[in-house]
Design a protein around this motif. Structure first.
Motif, PDB file in Angstrom:
ATOM      1  N   ASN A   1      -1.547  -9.903  -5.254  1.00 19.09           N
ATOM      2  CA  ASN A   1      -0.450 -10.335  -4.397  1.00 19.09           C
ATOM      3  C   ASN A   1       0.207  -9.206  -3.617  1.00 19.09           C
ATOM      4  N   GLY A   2      -0.426  -8.032  -3.598  1.00 23.26           N
ATOM      5  CA  GLY A   2       0.110  -6.915  -2.836  1.00 23.26           C
ATOM      6  C   GLY A   2       1.221  -6.155  -3.525  1.00 23.26           C
ATOM      7  N   ALA A   3       1.535  -6.517  -4.777  1.00 22.71           N
ATOM      8  CA  ALA A   3       2.632  -5.854  -5.480  1.00 22.71           C
ATOM      9  C   ALA A   3       2.220  -4.536  -6.114  1.00 22.71           C
ATOM     10  N   TRP A   4       0.905  -4.270  -6.197  1.00 23.77           N
ATOM     11  CA  TRP A   4       0.408  -3.063  -6.859  1.00 23.77           C
ATOM     12  C   TRP A   4      -0.348  -2.195  -5.868  1.00 23.77           C
ATOM     13  N   ALA A   5      -0.415  -0.903  -6.175  1.00 23.29           N
ATOM     14  CA  ALA A   5      -1.046   0.075  -5.291  1.00 23.29           C
ATOM     15  C   ALA A   5      -1.810   1.103  -6.108  1.00 23.29           C
ATOM     16  N   CYS A   6      -2.772   1.753  -5.484  1.00 24.34           N
ATOM     17  CA  CYS A   6      -3.532   2.802  -6.157  1.00 24.34           C
ATOM     18  C   CYS A   6      -2.649   4.035  -6.350  1.00 24.34           C
TER      19      CYS A   6
ATOM     20  N   ASN B   1      -6.851  -1.207 -20.485  1.00 29.70           N
ATOM     21  CA  ASN B   1      -7.699  -0.462 -19.563  1.00 29.70           C
ATOM     22  C   ASN B   1      -7.097  -0.477 -18.155  1.00 29.70           C
ATOM     23  N   PRO B   2      -6.716   0.682 -17.616  1.00 36.34           N
ATOM     24  CA  PRO B   2      -6.081   0.693 -16.294  1.00 36.34           C
ATOM     25  C   PRO B   2      -6.995   0.201 -15.171  1.00 36.34           C
ATOM     26  N   VAL B   3      -8.294   0.425 -15.316  1.00 44.87           N
ATOM     27  CA  VAL B   3      -9.221   0.024 -14.248  1.00 44.87           C
ATOM     28  C   VAL B   3      -9.255  -1.490 -14.108  1.00 44.87           C
ATOM     29  N   SER B   4      -9.435  -2.192 -15.240  1.00 46.38           N
ATOM     30  CA  SER B   4      -9.473  -3.650 -15.169  1.00 46.38           C
ATOM     31  C   SER B   4      -8.088  -4.243 -14.920  1.00 46.38           C
ATOM     32  N   PHE B   5      -7.043  -3.585 -15.445  1.00 43.86           N
ATOM     33  CA  PHE B   5      -5.682  -4.051 -15.211  1.00 43.86           C
ATOM     34  C   PHE B   5      -5.367  -4.065 -13.721  1.00 43.86           C
ATOM     35  N   LEU B   6      -5.673  -2.970 -13.022  1.00 45.36           N
ATOM     36  CA  LEU B   6      -5.390  -2.913 -11.593  1.00 45.36           C
ATOM     37  C   LEU B   6      -6.345  -3.789 -10.791  1.00 45.36           C
ATOM     38  N   ALA B   7      -7.604  -3.872 -11.220  1.00 47.21           N
ATOM     39  CA  ALA B   7      -8.562  -4.715 -10.508  1.00 47.21           C
ATOM     40  C   ALA B   7      -8.095  -6.171 -10.488  1.00 47.21           C
ATOM     41  N   ALA B   8      -7.511  -6.618 -11.598  1.00 47.61           N
ATOM     42  CA  ALA B   8      -6.999  -7.985 -11.661  1.00 47.61           C
ATOM     43  C   ALA B   8      -5.826  -8.188 -10.716  1.00 47.61           C
ATOM     44  N   ARG B   9      -5.247  -7.087 -10.256  1.00 46.48           N
ATOM     45  CA  ARG B   9      -4.123  -7.144  -9.333  1.00 46.48           C
ATOM     46  C   ARG B   9      -4.512  -6.693  -7.923  1.00 46.48           C
ATOM     47  N   GLY B  10      -5.801  -6.640  -7.671  1.00 47.00           N
ATOM     48  CA  GLY B  10      -6.286  -6.363  -6.326  1.00 47.00           C
ATOM     49  C   GLY B  10      -6.413  -4.911  -5.958  1.00 47.00           C
ATOM     50  N   VAL B  11      -6.307  -4.004  -6.937  1.00 50.18           N
ATOM     51  CA  VAL B  11      -6.337  -2.569  -6.669  1.00 50.18           C
ATOM     52  C   VAL B  11      -7.579  -1.950  -7.292  1.00 50.18           C
ATOM     53  N   ASP B  12      -8.306  -1.164  -6.515  1.00 53.23           N
ATOM     54  CA  ASP B  12      -9.470  -0.425  -7.000  1.00 53.23           C
ATOM     55  C   ASP B  12      -9.022   0.996  -7.319  1.00 53.23           C
ATOM     56  N   LEU B  13      -8.892   1.316  -8.605  1.00 54.09           N
ATOM     57  CA  LEU B  13      -8.408   2.630  -9.003  1.00 54.09           C
ATOM     58  C   LEU B  13      -9.353   3.744  -8.565  1.00 54.09           C
ATOM     59  N   SER B  14     -10.614   3.415  -8.313  1.00 52.89           N
ATOM     60  CA  SER B  14     -11.554   4.435  -7.856  1.00 52.89           C
ATOM     61  C   SER B  14     -11.418   4.705  -6.364  1.00 52.89           C
TER      62      SER B  14
ATOM     63  N   GLY C   1     -11.275   2.210  -3.666  1.00 46.19           N
ATOM     64  CA  GLY C   1     -11.830   1.250  -2.723  1.00 46.19           C
ATOM     65  C   GLY C   1     -10.754   0.434  -2.025  1.00 46.19           C
ATOM     66  N   TRP C   2     -11.202  -0.454  -1.141  1.00 49.09           N
ATOM     67  CA  TRP C   2     -10.293  -1.343  -0.424  1.00 49.09           C
ATOM     68  C   TRP C   2      -9.566  -2.266  -1.407  1.00 49.09           C
ATOM     69  N   SER C   3      -8.334  -2.600  -1.076  1.00 52.67           N
ATOM     70  CA  SER C   3      -7.579  -3.546  -1.888  1.00 52.67           C
ATOM     71  C   SER C   3      -8.054  -4.970  -1.630  1.00 52.67           C
ATOM     72  N   ARG C   4      -7.608  -5.890  -2.483  1.00 48.63           N
ATOM     73  CA  ARG C   4      -7.872  -7.317  -2.327  1.00 48.63           C
ATOM     74  C   ARG C   4      -6.527  -8.038  -2.310  1.00 48.63           C
ATOM     75  N   ILE C   5      -6.267  -8.754  -1.230  1.00 45.17           N
ATOM     76  CA  ILE C   5      -5.006  -9.466  -1.059  1.00 45.17           C
ATOM     77  C   ILE C   5      -5.308 -10.951  -0.901  1.00 45.17           C
ATOM     78  N   ASP C   6      -4.747 -11.765  -1.779  1.00 45.53           N
ATOM     79  CA  ASP C   6      -5.004 -13.204  -1.780  1.00 45.53           C
ATOM     80  C   ASP C   6      -3.899 -13.973  -1.075  1.00 45.53           C
ATOM     81  N   PRO C   7      -4.209 -15.181  -0.584  1.00 43.60           N
ATOM     82  CA  PRO C   7      -3.146 -16.067  -0.096  1.00 43.60           C
ATOM     83  C   PRO C   7      -2.073 -16.236  -1.163  1.00 43.60           C
ATOM     84  N   GLY C   8      -0.824 -16.276  -0.714  1.00 43.38           N
ATOM     85  CA  GLY C   8       0.302 -16.323  -1.640  1.00 43.38           C
ATOM     86  C   GLY C   8       0.961 -14.977  -1.829  1.00 43.38           C
ATOM     87  N   ALA C   9       0.308 -13.904  -1.370  1.00 47.01           N
ATOM     88  CA  ALA C   9       0.862 -12.554  -1.482  1.00 47.01           C
ATOM     89  C   ALA C   9       2.063 -12.398  -0.551  1.00 47.01           C
TER      90      ALA C   9
END
Length: 336
Positions: free
Chosen positions: A67-72, A191-204, A206-214
């Motif tokens: 939803n855009g609330a998290w960042a790398c 796990n920070p990698v999977s935690f952030l991935a579930a929130r649209g953030v690629d800790l490595s 990569g590009w973010s993922r933003i879903d409708p509703g963000a």
């Protein structure tokens, strides 16, 4: 990479505007030796770390939270052996290491309040200068081995705001950020990698993922970029049905899956390579993205010398090529 943290005297506290690295071996917030208690992962008894099934359930529950609330929190590479759960003597590594040079910018992973700003963050088994941010709902993030603090204790911070500089303070083999995610309470790591991935953030990185509703600044960026392509959206920072339908039309026009998610396939088609002299909604998108990282620009759509300086400053502190041009690599970092 983080070594097992050793007991050592803490240096004098850093001031919020400190910029120089500390001397001595620096290292990650690891969990090593006896007495780690709730902060060591995968201990047979008394561990506050989430089990693999619990972590999987948490990630699944957050699957719609892009939803855009998290960042790398930082740009760099994952060093060998610096992953979550890696063996550290009689315990396991509680976070993910991200390696880069001393002074690389460290950003808040989400909005919140700085609740720890001290040697080891006040947590057992950690060494080096550290910050802990409380995000509400029992969620915390930990940033370790810092060379400089950029915010004070009890400061309110925004997602993507620069909060510190990467360093090598504490028990480490080289400069890096030791990043942890805690959920439920401070001390329960996942796990920070999977935690952030579930929130649209690629800790490595990569590009973010933003879903409708963000909602928020990244949605404003998307809306400005869409308007540059002629979609005439109201720029309100709300990724509702109108904006989502427009993104789906754009995706179909580019031969992409029309799912409304602005992610690794859509971002590269949506952004523009911008340099000084450009003007328009795409520049407003860039200025908005830079402001999320603390640039403080007027969002006027004009890529003048001030915007160019802001681009160069962001590139410099994030160890990108410093050319003042906003190309795909810079956009990916800004929107990640």
């Amino acid at each position: 990479m983080c070594q097992s943290c050793a007991a050592s005297a803490a240096p004098a506290p850093l001031h919020a505007d400190a910029s120089g690295p500390f001397r001595g071996l620096s290292r990650r917030g690891l969990l090593a030796g006896a007495g780690l208690g709730a902060l060591a992962v995968h201990l047979p008894t008394g561990s506050a770390a989430a089990t693999e099934p619990e972590a999987a359930a948490e990630a699944e529950a957050a699957a719609s939270a892009r939803n855009g609330a998290w960042a790398c929190p930082a740009l760099g590479r994952f060093p060998a052996g610096g992953h979550y759960g890696a063996p550290r003597g009689g315990a396991s590594h509680a976070g993910q290491d991200v390696s880069n040079s001393t002074g690389t910018a460290v950003h808040a992973a989400a909005a919140g309040t700085v609740v720890r700003r001290s040697w080891g963050g006040g947590l057992p088994g950690r060494t080096g200068n550290a910050l802990v941010i409380a995000h509400g709902g029992g969620q915390y993030t930990y940033y370790g081995h810092l060379s400089a603090y950029r915010v004070g204790l009890n400061a309110e911070v925004g997602a993507g705001q620069r909060i510190a500089d990467m360093g090598a303070t504490g028990n480490v083999t080289g400069p890096h950020l030791h990043f942890e995610t805690h959920t439920g309470r401070l001390g329960t790591t996942v796990n920070p990698v999977s935690f952030l991935a579930a929130r649209g953030v690629d800790l490595s990185g990569g590009w973010s993922r933003i879903d409708p509703g963000a909602s928020g600044a990244t949605v404003v960026v998307i809306q400005h970029l869409m308007n540059r392509r002629g979609y005439g959206l109201v720029v309100d920072g709300a990724y509702g049905s109108v904006s989502a339908d427009a993104v789906k039309r754009f995706q179909r026009s580019q031969g992409l899956t029309a799912d409304g998610q602005v992610g690794p396939a859509t971002w590269p088609e949506l952004v523009y390579t911008l340099r000084q002299g450009a003007d328009g909604s795409h520049v407003r998108a860039l200025q908005t993205a830079l402001n999320k990282r603390g640039a403080g620009l007027a969002v006027d759509g004009g890529f003048g010398s001030v915007t160019r300086s802001a681009v160069r400053a962001y590139q410099s502190v994030n160890r990108l090529v410093v050319d003042g041009e906003a190309g795909p690599v810079t956009w990916r970092a800004l929107t990640g």
